[in-house]
Scaffold this active site. Structure first.
Site, PDB file in Angstrom:
ATOM      1  N   LYS A  75       0.824  -1.216   0.000  1.00 51.34           N
ATOM      2  CA  LYS A  75       0.000   0.000   0.000  1.00 51.34           C
ATOM      3  C   LYS A  75       0.857   1.264   0.000  1.00 51.34           C
ATOM      4  CE  LYS A  75      -4.227  -1.994   1.874  1.00 51.34           C
ATOM      5  NZ  LYS A  75      -5.032  -2.169   0.704  1.00 51.34           N
ATOM      6  N   LYS A 127     -10.913  -4.984  -2.714  1.00 52.57           N
ATOM      7  CA  LYS A 127     -12.008  -4.014  -2.822  1.00 52.57           C
ATOM      8  C   LYS A 127     -11.552  -2.578  -3.081  1.00 52.57           C
ATOM      9  CE  LYS A 127     -12.974  -4.577   1.983  1.00 52.57           C
ATOM     10  NZ  LYS A 127     -11.780  -4.159   2.729  1.00 52.57           N
ATOM     11  N   LYS A 135      -4.296 -10.156  -6.358  1.00 58.44           N
ATOM     12  CA  LYS A 135      -5.410 -10.467  -5.461  1.00 58.44           C
ATOM     13  C   LYS A 135      -6.649  -9.644  -5.825  1.00 58.44           C
ATOM     14  CE  LYS A 135      -6.194  -8.805  -1.296  1.00 58.44           C
ATOM     15  NZ  LYS A 135      -6.645  -8.566   0.068  1.00 58.44           N
TER      16      LYS A 135
END
Ligand code: AQP
Length: 333
Positions: free
Chosen positions: A114, A201, A198
């Site tokens: 991230k 969301k 992956k």
């Protein structure tokens, strides 16, 4: 009477939930509520670790409660609550933050992935310290097991290191050692448009969202990226797309990957295979969406959350008091 073991997990309301969240987490939760004292929360404080629109966060939060109920969580058996409703999470966080190290936190895969997307100067401290809050979530309830998908097991491992360190330091078993529990099949569902990544969301590419229209879900599965071969075989390295679809099918059918491979052994057309996978996903998701809509319109959400917050706070505050006493914070009447 022997006390029941505890299970705890949560989902952060950072976006529309995906089929990955459903298979890796949501559908697993209800399997524990009969045998464990179960706590399932909405990790709304965790959702603040990256910038998010307030109204989006609020709507996602409500959605997740409705999804929990639609997935079969029974508020009589499972304590469903908001992380931000129980202030002990933030308080324990401010104690435990002194028990994890910069080196450990900087090695966490989620942080590395991230933070890579951000300008170095703009990486929030909350994103870096995410696992400390997650450890606080788990330890406040003395959870024995933590049902999670693949990507969160590293944080549970770090929580285990913290428990060891903390209990050693104070020479008593203040915290119970938690254990991550992954689903037998489907702990890492991949993106349909890039099966090497992956399904996630907050990175919506090639994902199936639980709120997608049924026709869109079918379209997305029919156009999922696969290889040029024709064999339906589980081989994540060489056939990541087919392996992902097999995993989705096996998981939703409650069978093993081998059983799924066996079912499709005579099929040589990927189109036919994809159609069967799409039928299975729709068979599961369509009634789930129906329940979700009914729950959202029923007005039960606030009541579930306020009862959950009371039950969770009672247990969390007991643990917090014990920790404060252990580390030497002065407790008075
Ligand atoms: N693709 C996936 N396959 C299986 N399990 C998954 N989970 C997430 N993606 C998959 C599991 O869902 C639970 C809730 O996840 P979270 O909300 O705590 O955040 P996450 O793990 O970071 O999931 P996302 O969807 O990728 O969210 P963002 O994009 O916000 O970071 C966890 O148990 C997770 O393992």
């Amino acid at each position: 009477m022997e006390e029941r073991k505890r299970a705890l997990s949560g989902i952060k309301p950072t976006g529309n939930l995906t089929l990955g969240n459903y298979i890796g987490a949501l559908r697993e939760f209800k399997k524990f509520q009969d045998d464990y004292e179960t706590f399932i929360f909405i990790a709304d404080l965790h959702a603040l670790t990256l910038p998010i629109e307030p109204s989006f966060l609020k709507n996602n939060t409500k959605d997740i409660v409705a999804f929990y109920l639609a997935a079969g969580l029974d508020p009589q058996k499972t304590t469903i609550f908001l992380q931000s409703d129980v202030s002990a999470h933030a308080e324990l966080n401010s104690i435990l933050i002194n028990f994890l190290y910069m080196g450990e936190l900087s090695r966490m895969t989620q942080f590395k992935e991230k933070s890579q997307k951000l300008n170095h100067e703009a990486i929030g401290v909350g994103l870096f310290a995410y696992p400390v809050l997650m450890a606080s979530d788990i330890l406040l309830y003395n959870a024995d097991i933590v049902p999670v998908g693949d990507d969160q097991t590293q944080h549970v491992e770090l929580t285990r290191d913290l428990v060891h360190r903390f209990n050693e330091r104070y020479k008593k078993e203040v915290f119970i050692m938690p254990k991550a529990v992954k689903p037998k099949v489907g702990s890492r569902i991949m993106s349909l448009s890039d099966p090497t990544r992956k399904m996630s969301k907050s990175d919506p590419k090639g994902d199936i969202f639980l709120k997608d229209d049924i026709n869109i879900i079918r379209k997305k599965i029919m156009s999922a990226v696969t290889d040029t071969g024709h064999e339906i075989k589980y081989d994540p390295e060489n056939k990541p797309g087919i392996s992902n679809l097999l995993t989705i099918y096996a998981s939703l059918s409650d069978i093993t990957i081998e059983e799924a491979e066996n079912k499709f052994k005579d099929i040589t057309q990927y189109g036919e295979f994809k159609k069967t996978v799409a039928d299975k996903v729709i068979e599961v998701i369509e009634p789930f969406q129906q329940r979700y809509k009914e729950i959202l319109n029923s007005g039960v959400i606030d009541q579930v959350l306020s009862e959950g917050a009371k039950r969770a706070s009672y247990i969390a505050n007991k643990t917090l008091r014990k920790v404060k006493k252990t580390v030497g914070l002065y407790l008075h009447e």
